[in-house]
Design a protein around this motif. Structure first.
Motif, short mmCIF file in Angstrom:
data_model
loop_
_atom_site.label_atom_id
_atom_site.label_comp_id
_atom_site.label_asym_id
_atom_site.label_seq_id
_atom_site.Cartn_x
_atom_site.Cartn_y
_atom_site.Cartn_z
N ARG A 147 2.86 7.87 -6.31
CA ARG A 147 3.16 6.51 -5.88
C ARG A 147 2.76 6.34 -4.42
NH1 ARG A 147 8.80 3.45 -7.14
NH2 ARG A 147 8.22 1.41 -6.25
N LYS A 148 2.12 5.21 -4.14
CA LYS A 148 1.69 4.94 -2.76
C LYS A 148 2.87 4.84 -1.82
CE LYS A 148 -2.48 2.14 -3.33
NZ LYS A 148 -2.86 0.72 -3.50
N SER A 172 -6.84 -1.03 -3.20
CA SER A 172 -5.78 -1.57 -2.36
C SER A 172 -6.02 -3.03 -2.09
CB SER A 172 -5.74 -0.80 -1.03
OG SER A 172 -4.79 -1.35 -0.16
N SER A 173 -4.94 -3.75 -1.76
CA SER A 173 -5.09 -5.13 -1.31
C SER A 173 -5.46 -5.18 0.17
CB SER A 173 -3.79 -5.88 -1.54
OG SER A 173 -2.75 -5.29 -0.78
N TRP A 188 2.45 3.93 2.11
CA TRP A 188 1.64 3.77 3.32
C TRP A 188 2.47 4.04 4.57
CZ3 TRP A 188 -3.51 3.16 3.48
CH2 TRP A 188 -4.18 2.61 2.37
O1 I3S Z 1 -1.68 0.02 -5.87
P1 I3S Z 1 -0.29 -0.53 -5.85
O2 I3S Z 1 0.65 0.23 -6.69
O3 I3S Z 1 -0.24 -2.01 -6.09
O4 I3S Z 1 0.24 -0.26 -4.38
C1 I3S Z 1 1.19 -1.01 -3.69
C2 I3S Z 1 2.57 -0.43 -3.92
O5 I3S Z 1 2.55 0.96 -3.69
C3 I3S Z 1 3.58 -1.05 -3.01
O6 I3S Z 1 4.82 -0.41 -3.11
P2 I3S Z 1 5.80 -0.48 -4.35
O7 I3S Z 1 5.67 0.90 -4.90
O8 I3S Z 1 7.17 -0.74 -3.78
O9 I3S Z 1 5.31 -1.53 -5.27
C4 I3S Z 1 3.16 -0.96 -1.56
O10 I3S Z 1 4.10 -1.59 -0.74
C5 I3S Z 1 1.81 -1.58 -1.37
O11 I3S Z 1 1.43 -1.42 -0.01
C6 I3S Z 1 0.79 -0.99 -2.27
O12 I3S Z 1 -0.43 -1.68 -2.28
P3 I3S Z 1 -1.58 -1.83 -1.23
O13 I3S Z 1 -2.41 -2.95 -1.82
O14 I3S Z 1 -0.94 -2.18 0.06
O15 I3S Z 1 -2.39 -0.56 -1.13
#
Ligand code: I3S
Length: 129
Positions: free
Chosen positions: A32-33, A86-87, A35
């Protein structure tokens, strides 16, 4: 020049700075991401990550004065632009031979391009060895 460069060590400090980082795979298994801002140092054949970027600046960083969070061996690694993963903008993916995958990102176009170019140079140099 950066602190620590040309200090007689065979490990040359090539580059250091702040990047957004998340690990997305460990040994080929998806993670799981999560950041976070990381102090990233390219030294010798390794990319080294440090926590607590607030206490680190290019001018005061010295090898050995803080403990790395993790380190990546660039030998055999692969580098790709990965904006589809990623967004965020300006994202590239680094994959190690061991199947660890990292995304690195900066809001600053010129900065992320420099990192990409420099890491790619090291990977290509190692490929030729
Ligand atoms: O690729 P994903 O899973 O959409 O990545 C997003 C999520 O990891 C999100 O966290 P949650 O696990 O609480 O949904 C992060 O806050 C986002 O930053 C991640 O997407 P980005 O697009 O920022 O890489």
């Amino acid at each position: 020049p950066l602190a620590g460069a040309g200090n007689g060590s065979h490990k040359e400090l090539e580059k250091a700075g702040l990047l957004n980082k998340t690990k997305i795979a460990e040994g080929g298994r998806k993670l799981r991401k999560n950041w976070s801002l990381s102090w990233v140092v390219l030294v010798g054949n390794s990319l080294v990550f440090f926590k607590d970027p607030k206490s680190q600046t290019p001018s005061n960083w010295k090898p050995g004065n803080s403990r790395p969070e993790s380190s990546v061996d660039l030998r055999g690694a692969q580098l790709h632009w990965a904006n589809e993963l990623s967004s965020k903008k300006n994202v590239f993916k680094l994959r190690t031979v061991t199947g660890n995958e990292f995304l690195l990102q900066s809001e600053t176009d010129s900065l992320i391009k420099e990192w990409y170019k420099t890491i790619q140079h090291v990977i290509e140099k190692l490929d030729r060895e």
